[in-house]
Design a protein around this motif. Structure first.
Motif, PDB file in Angstrom:
ATOM      1  N   ASP A  34      -3.057   4.829   8.208  1.00  0.00           N
ATOM      2  CA  ASP A  34      -3.019   3.319   8.819  1.00  0.00           C
ATOM      3  C   ASP A  34      -1.838   3.628  10.442  1.00  0.00           C
ATOM      4  O   ASP A  34      -0.569   3.688   9.417  1.00  0.00           O
ATOM      5  CB  ASP A  34      -2.755   2.719   8.356  1.00  0.00           C
ATOM      6  N   PRO A  35      -1.412   3.619  11.224  1.00  0.00           N
ATOM      7  CA  PRO A  35      -0.762   4.204  12.633  1.00  0.00           C
ATOM      8  C   PRO A  35       0.480   2.513  12.188  1.00  0.00           C
ATOM      9  O   PRO A  35       1.067   3.070  13.115  1.00  0.00           O
ATOM     10  CB  PRO A  35      -1.335   4.361  13.248  1.00  0.00           C
ATOM     11  N   ALA A  36       0.225   1.228  12.141  1.00  0.00           N
ATOM     12  CA  ALA A  36       0.703   0.746  12.486  1.00  0.00           C
ATOM     13  C   ALA A  36       2.170   0.654  11.805  1.00  0.00           C
ATOM     14  O   ALA A  36       2.275   0.672  10.196  1.00  0.00           O
ATOM     15  CB  ALA A  36       0.291  -0.508  11.875  1.00  0.00           C
ATOM     16  N   LYS A  37       3.181   0.496  12.807  1.00  0.00           N
ATOM     17  CA  LYS A  37       4.536   0.024  11.650  1.00  0.00           C
ATOM     18  C   LYS A  37       4.774  -1.306  11.245  1.00  0.00           C
ATOM     19  O   LYS A  37       5.259  -1.691  10.823  1.00  0.00           O
ATOM     20  CB  LYS A  37       6.069  -0.030  13.133  1.00  0.00           C
ATOM     21  N   THR A  38       3.926  -2.916  12.018  1.00  0.00           N
ATOM     22  CA  THR A  38       4.147  -3.780  11.425  1.00  0.00           C
ATOM     23  C   THR A  38       2.823  -4.917  11.038  1.00  0.00           C
ATOM     24  O   THR A  38       1.649  -4.077  11.552  1.00  0.00           O
ATOM     25  CB  THR A  38       4.267  -4.794  12.743  1.00  0.00           C
ATOM     26  N   HIS A  39       2.919  -4.868  10.456  1.00  0.00           N
ATOM     27  CA  HIS A  39       1.590  -5.556   9.199  1.00  0.00           C
ATOM     28  C   HIS A  39       1.875  -7.283   9.669  1.00  0.00           C
ATOM     29  O   HIS A  39       2.875  -7.920   9.532  1.00  0.00           O
ATOM     30  CB  HIS A  39       0.626  -5.995   8.133  1.00  0.00           C
ATOM     31  N   TYR A  40       0.514  -7.437  10.357  1.00  0.00           N
ATOM     32  CA  TYR A  40       0.561  -8.934  10.778  1.00  0.00           C
ATOM     33  C   TYR A  40      -0.764  -9.879   9.914  1.00  0.00           C
ATOM     34  O   TYR A  40      -1.467  -9.947   9.150  1.00  0.00           O
ATOM     35  CB  TYR A  40       0.464  -8.975  12.403  1.00  0.00           C
ATOM     36  N   TYR A  41       0.528 -10.908   9.343  1.00  0.00           N
ATOM     37  CA  TYR A  41      -0.468 -12.041   9.173  1.00  0.00           C
ATOM     38  C   TYR A  41      -1.472 -12.880   9.919  1.00  0.00           C
ATOM     39  O   TYR A  41      -1.010 -13.895  10.547  1.00  0.00           O
ATOM     40  CB  TYR A  41       0.188 -12.396   7.612  1.00  0.00           C
TER      41      TYR A  41
END
Length: 415
Positions: free
Chosen positions: A36-43
């Protein structure tokens, strides 16, 4: 650089993280990797509340590095192609990655081009979407001075089918609170045929719609947005009808109807990521072709799908993933023992927390047959009929579910 892993998970969203956590927790010796490339995970479920000004956006985000389970290799990279015939995945920076078992859970992606005019309009001025920028939704609400508040959705599948309604109910409450109710028409235009397909939930929502005097327009297929003139254009099916008619500024063009808006909220058109659509793993509509009950791929037995990308006839929600992960886990364990992946227990369970006021919520839980299936655990919270509005359900949405998500679900615990 070529690598091989026993189990490869694509996507570190709800499904990917939950799957990797469960696998590592129960099988410490497994060689597991996640891409996964994302730096941040969002709820993201809380973005409805962010858009209505009752939740901080910052509290919906956590660094991805803190959430990848210990012992799981993380490729912070993009998948460019999948080749199930050679059990390999191609990536942008890390080369080819091989696997014995593949779990595909990259979520969905937005394709603004499916509604001409949308990419120029979205998240600017008075056009907003909780799906893409809930902070802008709040700005639009704060700047609204009355007129037509139009809430709509595309004809594609979307994440959490109830989200375009939730913000509408909260916006109506916001307008009432700020003395704008008498100057405002709240309109919901949808290609759908009913407000909600589960009868018990539909009955409750129709009463709420009447209480709030919301104009519902059914069989309205969103075709284009004219941001300059502030008109949303719809193609009407012959069966098109409305409930609680309102006096609106309407344009006509053949079988198209243009609704003038003073604010517009919508869910963007959604598709599977390109690397899924262009792979041998996709069905004719471009979604991951899996068995509806075992979540095993229909042609490649060592491939499984989770979450929004899977071609399942149920709502695309995090709650659905909660029930899907144990089934996939059990089936992979069976394959490893040279047994058939015969766990077909996923029954289409999904859930949609429908926020109806600041402080009230209805909880729609249902299966493939749109049968209302409330969680018996709710009785412990003294909620005896979750198809009706309840303040305890609001507490669950605002405080309980985020806690369970970060501290239990993503850590691989049963919830």
């Amino acid at each position: 650089m070529n690598s091989k892993h026993q189990i490869l998970v694509i996507g570190a969203g709800t499904g990917g993280l939950m799957m990797a956590s469960r696998l590592k927790k129960e099988h410490k010796d497994f060689d597991i990797a996640i891409i996964d490339p994302a730096k941040t995970h969002y709820y993201q479920p809380a973005w409805t509340l962010v858009g209505a000004g009752t939740y901080d956006f910052e509290d919906t985000a956590k660094p991805m590095a803190d959430l990848i389970p210990k012992g799981v290799k993380w490729y912070q990279d993009k998948v460019t192609a999948m080749d199930p015939d050679s059990n390999s995945v191609s990536t942008e920076k890390s080369g080819e990655i091989k696997y014995d078992y593949l779990v595909v859970s990259p979520g969905l992606t937005y394709d603004m081009s499916l509604v001409p005019g949308l990419s120029e309009a979205i998240d600017k001025g008075n056009v907003c979407s909780n799906y893409t920028d809930p902070k802008h939704t709040l700005e639009v609400l704060k700047n609204f001075k009355g007129g037509t508040a139009l809430f709509t959705q595309p004809t594609t599948p979307i994440k959490c089918g109830g989200a375009p309604q939730k913000i509408m109910y909260l916006a109506e409450a916001y307008f009432k609170k700020h003395g704008l109710k008498d100057k405002t028409n709240v309109v919901f235009a949808t290609n759908g045929t009913v407000i909600f397909a589960v009868p018990e939930i539909k009955e409750t929502l129709m009463k709420i719609v009447d209480r709030k005097n919301i104009n519902l327009k059914f069989y309205h297929a969103l075709k284009r947005i004219d941001a300059e003139k502030q008109i949303a254009w719809y193609e009407l099916a012959p069966e098109a009808y409305e409930h609680n008619p309102a006096k609106l500024e309407i344009e006509k063009e053949g079988n198209m109807v243009g609704i003038h808006y003073d604010m517009l909220h919508l869910a963007p058109p959604s598709v599977a990521p390109e690397f899924v659509r262009k792979s041998k793993l996709a069905n004719a509509e471009g979604w991951l072709d899996v068995d509806h009950h075992s979540l095993q791929h229909n042609k490649y037995p060592n491939v499984f799908g989770l979450g929004d990308v899977a071609a399942l006839p149920t709502a695309k929600t995090g709650a659905a993933i909660r029930k899907q992960v144990p089934v996939v886990l059990d089936n992979i364990e069976k394959l490893m023992k040279n047994q058939a992946a015969d766990n077909k227990k996923y029954n289409g369970y999904s859930s949609c927390p429908l926020v109806t006021e600041y402080g009230k919520m209805v909880l729609a839980e249902f299966d493939y047959d749109n049968k209302f299936t409330p969680d018996p655990e709710l009785k412990k919270m003294l909620i005896f009929d979750s198809s009706k509005e309840h303040w305890r359900l609001w507490i669950l949405k605002k405080y309980g579910l985020p806690y369970l998500y970060w501290n239990k679900m993503l850590k691989g615990q049963d919830v």
